[in-house]
Motif scaffolding. Structure first.
Motif, short mmCIF file in Angstrom:
data_model
loop_
_atom_site.label_atom_id
_atom_site.label_comp_id
_atom_site.label_asym_id
_atom_site.label_seq_id
_atom_site.Cartn_x
_atom_site.Cartn_y
_atom_site.Cartn_z
N PRO A 2 0.82 -1.21 0.00
CA PRO A 2 0.00 0.00 0.00
C PRO A 2 0.85 1.26 0.00
O PRO A 2 1.95 1.28 0.54
CB PRO A 2 -0.81 -0.10 1.30
CG PRO A 2 -0.08 -1.08 2.14
CD PRO A 2 0.70 -1.97 1.23
N ALA A 3 0.31 2.30 -0.63
CA ALA A 3 1.02 3.59 -0.68
C ALA A 3 1.05 4.22 0.70
O ALA A 3 0.13 4.05 1.50
CB ALA A 3 0.33 4.52 -1.67
N LYS A 4 2.13 4.95 0.98
CA LYS A 4 2.23 5.69 2.24
C LYS A 4 1.27 6.87 2.19
O LYS A 4 1.06 7.45 1.13
CB LYS A 4 3.65 6.18 2.47
CG LYS A 4 4.65 5.07 2.66
CD LYS A 4 6.05 5.65 2.86
CE LYS A 4 7.05 4.53 3.01
NZ LYS A 4 8.41 5.05 3.18
N PRO A 5 0.71 7.26 3.32
CA PRO A 5 -0.21 8.41 3.32
C PRO A 5 0.54 9.72 3.08
O PRO A 5 1.74 9.83 3.33
CB PRO A 5 -0.80 8.38 4.73
CG PRO A 5 0.22 7.66 5.55
CD PRO A 5 0.87 6.67 4.62
N VAL A 6 -0.18 10.69 2.57
CA VAL A 6 0.37 12.03 2.37
C VAL A 6 0.66 12.66 3.73
O VAL A 6 -0.15 12.57 4.65
CB VAL A 6 -0.62 12.90 1.57
CG1 VAL A 6 -0.13 14.32 1.46
CG2 VAL A 6 -0.87 12.30 0.20
N LEU A 7 1.83 13.29 3.87
CA LEU A 7 2.18 13.95 5.13
C LEU A 7 1.35 15.21 5.32
O LEU A 7 1.13 15.96 4.37
CB LEU A 7 3.66 14.33 5.14
CG LEU A 7 4.69 13.21 5.08
CD1 LEU A 7 6.09 13.80 5.05
CD2 LEU A 7 4.54 12.27 6.26
N SER A 8 0.93 15.47 6.54
CA SER A 8 0.27 16.74 6.86
C SER A 8 1.34 17.83 6.89
O SER A 8 2.55 17.54 6.90
CB SER A 8 -0.41 16.65 8.22
OG SER A 8 0.56 16.56 9.25
N ASN A 9 0.93 19.09 6.92
CA ASN A 9 1.89 20.18 7.04
C ASN A 9 2.77 20.00 8.27
O ASN A 9 3.99 20.21 8.21
CB ASN A 9 1.17 21.54 7.12
CG ASN A 9 0.87 22.11 5.76
OD1 ASN A 9 1.69 22.01 4.85
ND2 ASN A 9 -0.29 22.70 5.62
N GLN A 10 2.19 19.63 9.41
CA GLN A 10 2.95 19.46 10.64
C GLN A 10 3.97 18.33 10.50
O GLN A 10 5.11 18.46 10.95
CB GLN A 10 2.01 19.19 11.83
CG GLN A 10 1.13 20.36 12.18
CD GLN A 10 -0.13 20.44 11.31
OE1 GLN A 10 -0.44 19.56 10.51
NE2 GLN A 10 -0.86 21.53 11.44
N GLU A 11 3.57 17.23 9.90
CA GLU A 11 4.50 16.11 9.70
C GLU A 11 5.63 16.50 8.75
O GLU A 11 6.78 16.13 8.96
CB GLU A 11 3.75 14.90 9.16
CG GLU A 11 2.80 14.29 10.16
CD GLU A 11 1.86 13.28 9.53
OE1 GLU A 11 1.52 12.29 10.23
OE2 GLU A 11 1.47 13.44 8.35
N TYR A 12 5.29 17.25 7.72
CA TYR A 12 6.30 17.71 6.75
C TYR A 12 7.32 18.62 7.44
O TYR A 12 8.52 18.47 7.25
CB TYR A 12 5.62 18.42 5.59
CG TYR A 12 6.57 18.87 4.52
CD1 TYR A 12 7.26 17.94 3.75
CD2 TYR A 12 6.78 20.21 4.27
CE1 TYR A 12 8.15 18.35 2.77
CE2 TYR A 12 7.66 20.64 3.29
CZ TYR A 12 8.34 19.70 2.53
OH TYR A 12 9.21 20.11 1.56
N VAL A 13 6.86 19.53 8.28
CA VAL A 13 7.76 20.42 9.01
C VAL A 13 8.63 19.61 9.96
O VAL A 13 9.84 19.84 10.06
CB VAL A 13 6.98 21.52 9.76
CG1 VAL A 13 7.87 22.28 10.73
CG2 VAL A 13 6.32 22.48 8.77
#
Length: 71
Positions: A2-13
């Motif tokens: 399965p594909a990994k979920p898209v990171l939220s803004n907070q996770e990306y930071v």
């Protein structure tokens, strides 16, 4: 797999912006930078999944200040 979920803004930071927010690859390239008053924008591209986004950088202060007296 399965594909990994898209990171939220907070996770990306929290990742310090060194991975693609879509596929989480570190195969990313920063492009053009636009400087404005108090913030900077940079285009970013992921070579693995071909996603494109814009990083936003905000002025948080300064350091290494050197004051030179006029003669």
């Amino acid at each position: 797999m399965p594909a990994k979920p898209v990171l939220s803004n907070q996770e990306y930071v929290r990742s310090l912006g060194v991975v693609c927010p879509v596929c989480q690859s570190d195969n990313i390239t920063g492009g053009d930078i636009t400087v404005n008053e108090g913030f900077v924008l940079q285009d970013v591209y992921c070579s693995d999944c071909e996603s494109e986004w814009t990083d936003r950088y905000k002025l948080i202060g300064y350091d290494s200040l050197e004051i030179h007296a006029k003669k």
